[in-house]
Write an enzyme that holds these catalytic residues in place. Structure first.
Site, PDB file in Angstrom:
ATOM      1  N   ASN A 159       0.366   3.357 -17.124  1.00  0.00           N
ATOM      2  CA  ASN A 159      -0.792   3.850 -17.867  1.00  0.00           C
ATOM      3  C   ASN A 159      -1.057   5.416 -17.987  1.00  0.00           C
ATOM      4  O   ASN A 159      -1.979   6.055 -17.990  1.00  0.00           O
ATOM      5  CB  ASN A 159      -2.044   3.350 -16.872  1.00  0.00           C
ATOM      6  N   GLU A 188      19.470   2.887   2.526  1.00  0.00           N
ATOM      7  CA  GLU A 188      18.794   2.173   3.901  1.00  0.00           C
ATOM      8  C   GLU A 188      17.414   1.652   3.558  1.00  0.00           C
ATOM      9  O   GLU A 188      17.127   0.892   4.292  1.00  0.00           O
ATOM     10  CB  GLU A 188      18.903   3.293   4.845  1.00  0.00           C
ATOM     11  N   GLY A 205       0.686  -1.189  -0.046  1.00  0.00           N
ATOM     12  CA  GLY A 205      -0.105  -0.015   0.106  1.00  0.00           C
ATOM     13  C   GLY A 205       1.012   1.101   0.028  1.00  0.00           C
ATOM     14  O   GLY A 205       0.761   2.041  -0.982  1.00  0.00           O
ATOM     15  N   PHE A 242      20.262   7.407  11.113  1.00  0.00           N
ATOM     16  CA  PHE A 242      19.698   7.342   9.732  1.00  0.00           C
ATOM     17  C   PHE A 242      18.271   6.290   9.881  1.00  0.00           C
ATOM     18  O   PHE A 242      17.684   5.729   8.633  1.00  0.00           O
ATOM     19  CB  PHE A 242      20.643   6.640   8.778  1.00  0.00           C
ATOM     20  N   VAL A 254      -1.057   7.779 -15.629  1.00  0.00           N
ATOM     21  CA  VAL A 254      -1.925   8.390 -14.981  1.00  0.00           C
ATOM     22  C   VAL A 254      -1.657   8.158 -13.421  1.00  0.00           C
ATOM     23  O   VAL A 254      -1.054   6.831 -13.080  1.00  0.00           O
ATOM     24  CB  VAL A 254      -3.546   7.684 -14.967  1.00  0.00           C
TER      25      VAL A 254
HETATM   26  C1  LIG Z   1       4.082   6.229  -0.167  1.00  0.00           C
HETATM   27  C2  LIG Z   1       2.811   6.407  -0.718  1.00  0.00           C
HETATM   28  N1  LIG Z   1       2.434   7.731  -1.037  1.00  0.00           N
HETATM   29  C3  LIG Z   1       1.265   8.108  -1.357  1.00  0.00           C
HETATM   30  C4  LIG Z   1       0.445   7.201  -1.485  1.00  0.00           C
HETATM   31  C5  LIG Z   1      -1.034   7.401  -1.767  1.00  0.00           C
HETATM   32  N2  LIG Z   1      -1.344   7.089  -3.084  1.00  0.00           N
HETATM   33  C6  LIG Z   1      -1.910   5.812  -3.557  1.00  0.00           C
HETATM   34  S1  LIG Z   1      -2.163   5.285  -4.945  1.00  0.00           S
HETATM   35  C7  LIG Z   1      -1.408   6.865  -5.429  1.00  0.00           C
HETATM   36  C8  LIG Z   1      -1.165   7.027  -6.900  1.00  0.00           C
HETATM   37  C9  LIG Z   1      -0.409   5.977  -7.577  1.00  0.00           C
HETATM   38  O1  LIG Z   1      -0.288   6.130  -8.933  1.00  0.00           O
HETATM   39  P1  LIG Z   1      -0.256   4.941  -9.866  1.00  0.00           P
HETATM   40  O2  LIG Z   1       0.850   3.943  -9.344  1.00  0.00           O
HETATM   41  O3  LIG Z   1       0.109   5.361 -11.368  1.00  0.00           O
HETATM   42  O4  LIG Z   1      -1.490   4.047  -9.654  1.00  0.00           O
HETATM   43  P2  LIG Z   1      -2.534   4.260 -10.695  1.00  0.00           P
HETATM   44  O5  LIG Z   1      -3.089   5.402 -10.854  1.00  0.00           O
HETATM   45  O6  LIG Z   1      -2.229   3.533 -11.948  1.00  0.00           O
HETATM   46  O7  LIG Z   1      -3.643   3.263  -9.847  1.00  0.00           O
HETATM   47  C10 LIG Z   1      -0.900   7.632  -4.276  1.00  0.00           C
HETATM   48  C11 LIG Z   1      -0.435   8.925  -4.543  1.00  0.00           C
HETATM   49  C12 LIG Z   1       0.562   5.826  -1.288  1.00  0.00           C
HETATM   50  N3  LIG Z   1      -0.016   4.857  -1.272  1.00  0.00           N
HETATM   51  N4  LIG Z   1       1.946   5.601  -0.815  1.00  0.00           N
END
Ligand SMILES: Cc1ncc(C[n+]2csc(CCOP(=O)(O)OP(=O)(O)O)c2C)c(N)n1
Length: 658
Positions: A187, A410, A116, A436, A189
């Site tokens: 993708n 790290e 996640g 660290f 996005v």
């Molecule tokens: C370390 C971290 N930062 C922020 C998030 C919140 N977050 C979940 S999905 C996402 C965007 C991810 O983009 P992508 O990997 O392109 O996923 P897609 O839009 O293709 O599903 C963010 C910022 C998270 N889950 N983990």
């Protein structure tokens, strides 16, 4: 490959995700819809797995690094025939379901890792790949192949943007982990916007520059996906494989597909039209066609047979190699010898060194009786002292090596150690300077959450570091670690307490341990028996000096300040007790009777001393007590001088007590 069937299964997986997200009005549709064909090829064709033997040692591992797309995983586990039922899918994100918001290790069969926090799964996959390489080298014999699995991870733009993934990818390329196959759901996005707003790298060129093989494909073309995976599996050329799959996010929901709106649950409100477009029956939610069901039922039969054939190989191997079998079994059981402490020689009474040095000596002793122990350092072996002298160095050429050279990475060290621990064959540890620790905090938190027995060896534990100054002098870090649930933080006060700390860490099965060790020499507490220090440390806290008159005062200390509490007690008199408290978490888990016997409630005249921020000590000293510590950043000067300047001395304890 039955492409017609897999195409249909892909749309049914889309339907499961749409229905689950629609039902709870929460979750992420973009990835499950955009990667449906990738899922179909993986679970329908490419992955080696047996749903009724989810821990089959020679299964291919699949990690969903982009954990927000959890419905991708749950849909395919359900379709594949794991113990993830239709009701479980329908219960997505509900209390006590096995389909939580993001995949959680140990909650759901087939879920290899808790993911996640983006990027972590990539690091975990690298750890799995290292574990797989080492397992093959260690346990396969000329007559029997137990391990030849591949490790797959599915990640998105978000994972690839994260530093932890970049560090891990560099490590994997350098170490030639060609059993690792990373599928990049490219993708264009992310969450807020189109990816072009935040990234412009050439992914293929990037992976190639990191000693990976990379190929770009149409992520909706079943044949292309299967061909890319087959080629990646077949090519043991010393380079990990990246498959850059161009996909349309939220494919199947026309209103949001290809846009940032498709990332989350936004498309769920268009579910009726989307389901119709996907050819799903309007009246039945969570629909799986008889054809898809029959396909995966048949596949399950053949995969179970493959597992059973492997089991025959395993049994023959175990009969022929009983010692190796014992080693593998002990690793999997996470067990340590019950008499582990007995294998660690007592330190000579005149031993004078830092606990980091004692830690290295002890770790070497432990490693001789626990072959599953691996250790590594973030380019600081010379300082963290955890190098295994007879362990060899892990490398592409020597996957048997037990010393892992993580480089100055790290966070990857943390995520890779987690991957090794998830795989469960070996017991990983990693080292750096305590200051660290925050660089890998994201991984430590996940180790604690997922209950992984990772050991962190954090040295240079206080302002006692000295001349390097406040950038290298942790003051808040120990307390910062103590607030992470299920992490044991042990700050031993001499070499024998360090032995007790290592025994506690290496015997732990249900969570990580951080060992907090000094750079500077501290004396042995020879006035106490070896056993009392070791056993007392394993209890988290114990009486280090028993009062010889009616109890008036309790001095509490950890680590290098234990010596000052002991010295102060000599001056303060017969009614003074010293309690060594190297590990709050272990102490708090002792019985109420034990804790009362160490810290009797009736005695409220209590003074604690620790070279760090004081906040957490108040729960032990109480409102009538005093907590001596360092609630500011340190100073560049010789360590002894800094300790005196910041009040970490015997005399300060005496003054506070009086
Ligand atoms: C370390 C971290 N930062 C922020 C998030 C919140 N977050 C979940 S999905 C996402 C965007 C991810 O983009 P992508 O990997 O392109 O996923 P897609 O839009 O293709 O599903 C963010 C910022 C998270 N889950 N983990």
């Amino acid at each position: 490959m039955n492409t017609a069937l897999l195409a249909q299964a892909a749309n049914e997986a889309r339907g499961l995700a749409i229905d689950a997200v629609h039902a709870c009005n929460s979750g992420h549709l973009g990835l499950p819809l955009g990667c449906a064909e990738i899922g179909a090829v993986l679970f329908g064709e490419a992955l080696r797995y047996a749903p009724d033997a989810p821990k089959w040692l020679n299964r291919d591992r699949f990690l969903l690094s982009a954990g927000h797309g959890s419905m991708f995983l749950y849909s395919w586990l359900h379709l594949a025939g794991y113990a993830v039922s239709r009701a479980d899918v329908a219960n997505f994100r509900q209390l006590h379901s096995i389909t939580p918001g993001h995949p959680e290790f140990q909650e759901t069969p087939g879920v290899e890792a808790t993911t996640g926090p983006l990027g972590q799964g990539v690091g975990n996959a690298v750890g799995f790949a290292l574990s797989g390489k080492r397992a093959a080298a260690r346990f396969n014999t000329a007559a029997h192949t137990l391990f030849d699995q591949h490790v797959f991870a599915l990640m998105g733009d978000g994972c690839l943007q994260e530093g932890v993934a970049k560090e891990s990818i560099a490590f994997a390329g350098h170490n030639g982990l060609d059993n690792l196959i990373l599928i990049y759901d490219s993708n264009d996005v992310t969450l807020d916007a189109m990816a072009v707003v935040t990234q412009s790298e050439n992914a293929e060129a990037y992976f190639t520059s990191q000693n990976w093989d990379a190929v770009t494909i149409d992520g909706h073309d079943l044949e292309a996906i299967a061909a890319a995976i087959a080629a990646a599996k077949a090519n043991d050329n010393g380079r990990p494989k990246a498959i850059i799959a161009k996909t349309l996010i939220a494919k199947g929901i026309a209103e949001v597909a290809g846009t940032a709106k498709g990332h989350g649950e936004g498309g769920a409100k268009f579910s009726a039209a989307a389901r119709a477009g996907l050819g799903l029956p309007a009246e039945e939610r969570f629909y799986v066609s008889p054809a898809t069901q029959a396909f995966f039922t048949a596949k399950k039969t053949t995969s179970q047979a493959a597992f059973e054939a492997w089991q025959v190989t395993y049994d023959a191997w175990a009969a022929a190699n009983p010692e190796l079998a014992d080693e593998l079994t002990a690793g999997l059981a996470k067990s340590a010898p019950t008499d582990l402490s007995a294998h660690i020689p007592a330190f000579a009474a005149d031993y004078k060194d830092a606990t980091r040095s004692a830690g290295g000596t002890i770790l070497n002793a432990v490693a001789t009786v626990m072959p599953q122990v691996l250790t590594g350092s973030a380019d600081l072996f010379g300082s963290t002292k955890n190098y295994l002298k007879d362990g060899g160095d892990y490398s592409k050429a020597n996957p048997l090596g037990r010393n892992i050279w993580f480089g100055i990475r790290e966070h990857a060290m943390g995520a890779i150690c987690n991957g090794i621990a998830y795989d469960g064959l070996f017991r990983p540890s990693g080292a750096t300077f305590l200051v660290f620790a925050d660089y890998l905090r994201g991984s430590i938190r996940l180790a604690a959450l997922a209950g992984l027995p990772v050991t962190y060896i954090f040295t240079h534990d206080s302002v006692g570091v000295g001349e390097d100054g406040p950038t290298h002098q942790p003051v808040e870090t120990v307390s910062g670690l103590r607030v992470i649930p299920n992490l044991n933080v042990i700050r031993p006060g001499d070499a024998e307490e360090t032995a007790g700390a290592l025994v506690a860490a290496m015997s732990r099965t249900d969570g990580p341990t951080a060992l907090i060790l000094t750079r500077q020499t501290i004396p042995l507490m020879n006035q106490l028996t070896v056993a009392s220090r070791r056993d007392g440390t394993r209890k988290g806290g114990y009486i280090a000096r028993q009062e010889s008159a009616a109890l008036t005062t309790i001095l509490l200390a950890s680590g290098s300040e234990l010596q000052h509490a002991m010295a102060a007690a000599e001056t303060l008199g017969a009614g003074v007790r010293v309690v060594s408290l190297p590990c709050f978490e272990l102490f708090d888990r002792q019985s109420a009777e034990y804790r009362e016997s160490v810290l009797p409630a009736a005695c409220t005249h209590r003074i604690s001393i620790e070279a760090g921020v004081t906040g957490l000590w108040w729960k032990y000293v109480g409102t009538q007590g005093k907590a001596l510590g360092i609630d500011r950043f340190g100073i560049s000067a010789p360590g002894d001088t800094v300790m005196v300047e910041l009040g970490m001395t015997r005399d300060h304890v005496i003054a506070a007590a009086r």
